[in-house]
Motif scaffolding. Structure first.
Motif, PDB file in Angstrom:
ATOM      1  N   ARG A  27       0.827  -1.205   0.000  1.00 20.10           N
ATOM      2  CA  ARG A  27       0.000   0.000   0.000  1.00 20.10           C
ATOM      3  C   ARG A  27       0.863   1.259   0.000  1.00 20.10           C
ATOM      4  N   LEU A  28       1.910   1.261   0.802  1.00 21.64           N
ATOM      5  CA  LEU A  28       2.812   2.402   0.806  1.00 21.64           C
ATOM      6  C   LEU A  28       3.451   2.603  -0.559  1.00 21.64           C
ATOM      7  N   ASP A  29       3.929   1.525  -1.156  1.00 22.35           N
ATOM      8  CA  ASP A  29       4.573   1.641  -2.462  1.00 22.35           C
ATOM      9  C   ASP A  29       3.626   2.248  -3.496  1.00 22.35           C
ATOM     10  N   ALA A  30       2.342   1.909  -3.387  1.00 24.38           N
ATOM     11  CA  ALA A  30       1.368   2.379  -4.363  1.00 24.38           C
ATOM     12  C   ALA A  30       0.863   3.791  -4.068  1.00 24.38           C
ATOM     13  N   GLN A  31       0.711   4.122  -2.791  1.00 24.64           N
ATOM     14  CA  GLN A  31       0.018   5.366  -2.439  1.00 24.64           C
ATOM     15  C   GLN A  31       0.900   6.397  -1.738  1.00 24.64           C
ATOM     16  N   ARG A  32       1.922   5.947  -1.020  1.00 27.14           N
ATOM     17  CA  ARG A  32       2.693   6.867  -0.196  1.00 27.14           C
ATOM     18  C   ARG A  32       4.136   6.366  -0.124  1.00 27.14           C
ATOM     19  N   PRO A  33       4.814   6.292  -1.258  1.00 24.27           N
ATOM     20  CA  PRO A  33       6.149   5.667  -1.272  1.00 24.27           C
ATOM     21  C   PRO A  33       7.154   6.470  -0.461  1.00 24.27           C
ATOM     22  N   VAL A  34       7.809   5.799   0.455  1.00 24.58           N
ATOM     23  CA  VAL A  34       8.861   6.416   1.277  1.00 24.58           C
ATOM     24  C   VAL A  34       9.993   5.407   1.434  1.00 24.58           C
ATOM     25  N   PRO A  35      11.210   5.883   1.655  1.00 23.28           N
ATOM     26  CA  PRO A  35      12.287   4.946   1.988  1.00 23.28           C
ATOM     27  C   PRO A  35      12.027   4.318   3.347  1.00 23.28           C
ATOM     28  N   ILE A  36      12.301   3.030   3.463  1.00 25.55           N
ATOM     29  CA  ILE A  36      12.015   2.277   4.679  1.00 25.55           C
ATOM     30  C   ILE A  36      13.322   1.766   5.262  1.00 25.55           C
ATOM     31  N   THR A  37      13.435   1.827   6.590  1.00 25.13           N
ATOM     32  CA  THR A  37      14.543   1.211   7.308  1.00 25.13           C
ATOM     33  C   THR A  37      14.055  -0.118   7.851  1.00 25.13           C
ATOM     34  N   TRP A  38      14.638  -1.218   7.386  1.00 26.69           N
ATOM     35  CA  TRP A  38      14.218  -2.570   7.747  1.00 26.69           C
ATOM     36  C   TRP A  38      15.179  -3.126   8.795  1.00 26.69           C
ATOM     37  N   LEU A  39      14.670  -3.464   9.989  1.00 25.66           N
ATOM     38  CA  LEU A  39      15.489  -4.055  11.038  1.00 25.66           C
ATOM     39  C   LEU A  39      15.432  -5.571  10.890  1.00 25.66           C
ATOM     40  N   VAL A  40      16.507  -6.138  10.358  1.00 30.18           N
ATOM     41  CA  VAL A  40      16.521  -7.521   9.889  1.00 30.18           C
ATOM     42  C   VAL A  40      17.110  -8.447  10.957  1.00 30.18           C
ATOM     43  N   VAL A  41      16.398  -9.536  11.242  1.00 31.75           N
ATOM     44  CA  VAL A  41      16.837 -10.545  12.208  1.00 31.75           C
ATOM     45  C   VAL A  41      17.377 -11.752  11.439  1.00 31.75           C
ATOM     46  N   PRO A  42      18.644 -12.120  11.615  1.00 31.36           N
ATOM     47  CA  PRO A  42      19.204 -13.219  10.816  1.00 31.36           C
ATOM     48  C   PRO A  42      18.554 -14.581  11.052  1.00 31.36           C
ATOM     49  N   ASP A  43      18.119 -14.875  12.278  1.00 29.64           N
ATOM     50  CA  ASP A  43      17.548 -16.200  12.575  1.00 29.64           C
ATOM     51  C   ASP A  43      16.446 -16.026  13.615  1.00 29.64           C
ATOM     52  N   PHE A  44      15.315 -15.506  13.176  1.00 28.61           N
ATOM     53  CA  PHE A  44      14.241 -15.101  14.075  1.00 28.61           C
ATOM     54  C   PHE A  44      13.751 -16.277  14.915  1.00 28.61           C
ATOM     55  N   HIS A  45      13.960 -16.169  16.233  1.00 32.00           N
ATOM     56  CA  HIS A  45      13.528 -17.182  17.209  1.00 32.00           C
ATOM     57  C   HIS A  45      14.063 -18.576  16.868  1.00 32.00           C
ATOM     58  N   HIS A  46      15.193 -18.626  16.174  1.00 28.45           N
ATOM     59  CA  HIS A  46      15.832 -19.902  15.806  1.00 28.45           C
ATOM     60  C   HIS A  46      14.908 -20.782  14.953  1.00 28.45           C
ATOM     61  N   ARG A  47      14.010 -20.168  14.179  1.00 31.11           N
ATOM     62  CA  ARG A  47      13.037 -20.965  13.430  1.00 31.11           C
ATOM     63  C   ARG A  47      13.253 -20.945  11.924  1.00 31.11           C
ATOM     64  N   ASN A  48      13.791 -19.854  11.409  1.00 31.11           N
ATOM     65  CA  ASN A  48      13.841 -19.733   9.953  1.00 31.11           C
ATOM     66  C   ASN A  48      15.031 -18.861   9.557  1.00 31.11           C
ATOM     67  N   PRO A  49      16.232 -19.426   9.513  1.00 30.94           N
ATOM     68  CA  PRO A  49      17.406 -18.617   9.184  1.00 30.94           C
ATOM     69  C   PRO A  49      17.244 -17.899   7.851  1.00 30.94           C
ATOM     70  N   LEU A  50      17.574 -16.647   7.860  1.00 26.78           N
ATOM     71  CA  LEU A  50      17.423 -15.826   6.666  1.00 26.78           C
ATOM     72  C   LEU A  50      18.184 -16.415   5.487  1.00 26.78           C
ATOM     73  N   ALA A  51      19.367 -16.953   5.749  1.00 30.21           N
ATOM     74  CA  ALA A  51      20.194 -17.469   4.665  1.00 30.21           C
ATOM     75  C   ALA A  51      19.558 -18.652   3.955  1.00 30.21           C
ATOM     76  N   ARG A  52      18.569 -19.300   4.568  1.00 27.94           N
ATOM     77  CA  ARG A  52      17.903 -20.432   3.938  1.00 27.94           C
ATOM     78  C   ARG A  52      16.653 -20.022   3.163  1.00 27.94           C
ATOM     79  N   ASP A  53      16.427 -18.733   3.031  1.00 29.88           N
ATOM     80  CA  ASP A  53      15.246 -18.254   2.297  1.00 29.88           C
ATOM     81  C   ASP A  53      15.708 -17.316   1.188  1.00 29.88           C
ATOM     82  N   PRO A  54      16.212 -17.860   0.093  1.00 29.19           N
ATOM     83  CA  PRO A  54      16.741 -17.002  -0.971  1.00 29.19           C
ATOM     84  C   PRO A  54      15.692 -16.077  -1.575  1.00 29.19           C
ATOM     85  N   THR A  55      14.426 -16.494  -1.564  1.00 30.08           N
ATOM     86  CA  THR A  55      13.382 -15.632  -2.122  1.00 30.08           C
ATOM     87  C   THR A  55      13.252 -14.359  -1.311  1.00 30.08           C
TER      88      THR A  55
END
Length: 249
Positions: A27-55
């Motif tokens: 919705r932001l991209d379509a109606q109110r585009p702004v730069p976003i600061t994304w706080l990225v967790v490498p392995d959130f709660h030890h459940r889904n490591p970021l490196a294993r999700d190439p998409t």
């Protein structure tokens, strides 16, 4: 009037939290585009490591190409330390939050986790300038470790801190507690007061969390608040871009 800016910040970014954020970001991209600061967790709660999700990694790469910023947000975003021994520590680690990953770490363990996150960003080819501890909770050991990393900044609820010396910069942060109806109402009132009190602040930070996106009232408030701040003349910037502008001023 001096330039006033805002930073639109998404906390707890991970593959499993993206479904919460996706409708708002689209919705932001379509109606109110702004730069976003994304706080990225490498392995959130030890459940889904970021490196294993190439998409999802490719998606975050696409956000960098749009001018967004990716920030290291802890490593697992969960407190796996030993049982708290004092009443204060019990409150901070079991009542205030269960996610204060860096609240009780010594310097060596904090440095190991931060460096693991830095190494992940490096492998993925992502620029990295900032670190934000989960729930903004940092032990003395974490602060000492951060001063050794070469990162440029960290933050707490009311400030940015230039590293390595933790030079404070006033930067009021808005955040909701959205887990119940009464918390959402108090959060709305509190944030409205902050907006009025800090109307002339050089930088306001809008700090969203995944749970905010699960409730229409909080979700719509964030979208509306962003619109009001933009209409009031604030410039939307990532945190790193704002710091760079201060350096050039």
């Amino acid at each position: 009037m001096a330039e006033r800016a805002l930073a639109f910040v998404l906390h707890d970014v991970a593959p499993e939290t993206w479904p919460d954020y996706e409708p708002l970001v689209r919705r932001l991209d379509a109606q109110r585009p702004v730069p976003i600061t994304w706080l990225v967790v490498p392995d959130f709660h030890h459940r889904n490591p970021l490196a294993r999700d190439p998409t999802f990694c490719r998606f975050l790469e696409s956000r960098l190409q749009r001018g967004d910023e990716l920030v290291l947000h802890g490593y697992s975003h969960t407190d796996s330390g030993p049982t708290p021994l004092t009443p204060r520590d019990w409150f901070m680690r079991r009542i205030f939050t269960h996610e204060g990953e860096f609240y009780a770490l010594d310097e060596g363990e904090a440095l190991a986790r931060i460096e693991a996150g830095i190494a992940l960003f490096r492998r993925l080819g992502w620029p990295l300038h900032g670190f934000v501890a989960p729930a903004w909770l940092m032990s003395a050991g974490t602060r000492a470790a951060l001063s050794r990393t070469g990162l440029r900044y960290t933050s707490d609820p009311g400030h940015l801190f230039r590293l390595p010396d933790f030079e404070p910069i006033d930067a009021p942060g808005l955040v909701w507690s959205a887990r119940s109806a009464w918390r959402r109402e108090l959060s709305r009132q509190y944030c409205e007061r902050l907006l009025a009190r800090h109307r002339q602040a050089p930088l306001l930070r809008l700090g969203l969390h995944p749970v905010d996106m699960r409730h229409e009232r909080s979700r719509e408030w964030w979208f509306d608040a962003l619109g009001r701040l933009l209409a009031d003349g604030r410039l939307a910037l990532t945190k790193h871009d704002w710091l760079q502008r201060q350096d050039r001023a």
